[in-house]
Enzyme design. Structure first.
Site, PDB file in Angstrom:
ATOM      1  N   GLY A  15       0.797  -1.062   0.628  1.00 17.30           N
ATOM      2  CA  GLY A  15       0.163   0.155   0.343  1.00 17.30           C
ATOM      3  C   GLY A  15       1.093   0.893  -0.043  1.00 17.30           C
ATOM      4  O   GLY A  15       2.479   1.196   0.110  1.00 17.30           O
TER       5      GLY A  15
ATOM      6  N   GLY B  59      -0.076  -5.364   0.378  1.00 18.45           N
ATOM      7  CA  GLY B  59      -0.983  -5.031   0.165  1.00 18.45           C
ATOM      8  C   GLY B  59      -0.652  -5.766  -1.444  1.00 18.45           C
ATOM      9  O   GLY B  59      -2.108  -6.247  -1.915  1.00 18.45           O
TER      10      GLY B  59
ATOM     11  N   GLU C  64       5.817  -5.807   7.440  1.00 20.68           N
ATOM     12  CA  GLU C  64       4.731  -5.298   8.936  1.00 20.68           C
ATOM     13  C   GLU C  64       4.864  -5.195   9.633  1.00 20.68           C
ATOM     14  O   GLU C  64       5.028  -3.989  10.130  1.00 20.68           O
ATOM     15  CB  GLU C  64       3.737  -5.716   8.193  1.00 20.68           C
ATOM     16  CG  GLU C  64       2.637  -5.248   6.538  1.00 20.68           C
ATOM     17  CD  GLU C  64       2.750  -7.144   5.525  1.00 20.68           C
ATOM     18  OE1 GLU C  64       2.269  -6.569   4.658  1.00 20.68           O
ATOM     19  OE2 GLU C  64       2.988  -7.780   6.393  1.00 20.68           O
TER      20      GLU C  64
ATOM     21  N   ASP D  77      -1.810  -8.023   7.111  1.00 23.49           N
ATOM     22  CA  ASP D  77      -3.023  -7.997   7.337  1.00 23.49           C
ATOM     23  C   ASP D  77      -3.269  -8.097   5.808  1.00 23.49           C
ATOM     24  O   ASP D  77      -2.601  -9.133   4.994  1.00 23.49           O
ATOM     25  CB  ASP D  77      -3.600  -6.201   7.577  1.00 23.49           C
ATOM     26  CG  ASP D  77      -2.504  -5.425   6.242  1.00 23.49           C
ATOM     27  OD1 ASP D  77      -2.131  -5.368   5.670  1.00 23.49           O
ATOM     28  OD2 ASP D  77      -3.003  -4.188   6.016  1.00 23.49           O
TER      29      ASP D  77
END
Length: 363
Positions: free
Chosen positions: A74, A122, A145, A153
């Site tokens: 992301g 992402g 992350e 995530d």
């Protein structure tokens, strides 16, 4: 019969087009390693709407522009700036992204992800939930992350918790990179196809008939596959299972310390570079995911935790050290796993009422 010419529907950071019977979604920020913005995520959703309803589209192909990879994750800098300013980009971006991750997992037409080169964060959410996941000899897939004060995530806790043994715990806590065969072993991919063969595979996919079964698409891709299914991490499976079986980070640290081998100590060094709070949150999320019955359950839990991360000093500090100042010297709070208290953890797992993630909008 001549295939219809390519029809470009939108351009910019996201290219959406039809080529033959394929709907193409190309992430188009090569200088930023195709890092995904909120606008790109919304655009992908809109593209999936069109491709799902168009009877001429037989298959969706996800790919990244440039030579370096599919997607580096992301737009971390944008999230960092919003977090510092007390904004709400995290809340908006992750809601959009996570609902889309669940949609990809249930997309009714064959969805093929070309996971060539770098695939992180992402980018994993856009690809590893798809029905047909193609990696290459250039693939470098990671969920790093925890090194940003965050956790894996985009449904990463669902995927990692279903990897063989403690492989997912290892990858989730260390952020180590998977090659193509590693990704297949860990359950993140299905076939290794040489980069030099991707163009031919892509061309074949654009010519399949609408209504073609997903199993036929699998067979087509398998015809280009090298057949590799396990990389170097698979050979470490027994050792990883022993090291990472603990229910607490203290147990995992103790196992690695007791082992004392060069590999164990190198793994311990890697963990010592990560956010203590991020590791403890990640381990708990992974253990809860292991008992979950659906991707959606994990995404709801991840969204709760992500909103707390967005408010945390560790997230801003992790991004500062890795992306802003690039000094690779984050100062975590607290600095040791022993200092992460239940009171610190509780907000990451609390019900968030009206802000809860819902999946009503999935087609």
């Amino acid at each position: 019969m001549t295939a219809p010419a390519a029809v470009v529907e939108s351009e910019g950071d996201l290219i959406v087009r039809r080529e033959g019977s394929a709907g193409i979604v190309r992430l188009n920020r090569p200088k930023a390693l195709n890092a995904m913005t909120l606008e790109m995520s919304v655009g992908i959703d809109a593209a999936l709407d069109r491709f799902e309803s168009d009877p001429a589209i037989a298959v969706v192909i996800l790919e990244g522009a440039g030579e370096r990879g599919l997607c580096a994750g992301g737009d971390i800098r944008g999230l960092y700036d919003s977090s510092r300013a007390g904004g709400d980009l995290g809340k908006v971006f992750w809601r959009q992204e996570y609902v889309m991750n669940a949609r990809i997992a249930k997309f009714p037409k064959p969805y093929v992800a070309f996971m060539d080169g770098l695939v992180m964060g992402g980018g994993v959410g856009l690809s590893a939930h798809s029905a047909h996941r193609v990696v290459t000899e250039k693939t470098k897939l990671a969920m790093p992350e925890v090194g940003l004060g965050f956790f894996p995530d985009v449904g990463g806790t669902w995927l990692l918790s279903r990897s063989p043994g403690e492989t997912g715990t290892y990858f989730g806590l260390t952020g180590q990179t998977m090659n193509g065969p590693d990704a297949i072993h860990a359950g993140f991919a299905d076939n290794v196809v040489l980069s030099s063969q991707l163009a031919a595979l892509r061309e074949a996919l654009t010519q399949i008939r609408p209504g073609t079964a997903s199993s036929e698409v699998s067979n087509l891709i398998a015809g280009f596959s090298t057949g590799e299914a396990s990389g170097p991490v698979a050979a470490m499976q027994a050792r990883i299972d022993g090291w990472f079986a603990g229910e607490r980070m203290e147990d995992i640290f103790a196992s690695l310390t007791r082992d004392g081998s060069e590999l164990a100590l190198a793994t311990l060094k890697t963990l010592n570079e990560k956010s203590p709070r991020g590791m403890v949150v990640t381990l708990k999320l992974l253990r809860l995911a292991r008992a979950s019955s659906s991707l959606e359950q994990c995404l709801v839990r991840e969204y709760r935790a992500a909103l707390e991360v967005f408010r945390s000093d560790d997230f801003r500090e992790g991004v500062r050290a890795a992306v802003i100042d690039k000094d690779r010297n984050p100062h975590w709070s607290p600095p040791r796993i022993e200092d992460v208290t239940p009171a610190m953890l509780a907000p990451y797992f609390a019900d968030i009422g009206a802000d809860e993630l819902v999946f009503d909008q999935i087609k």
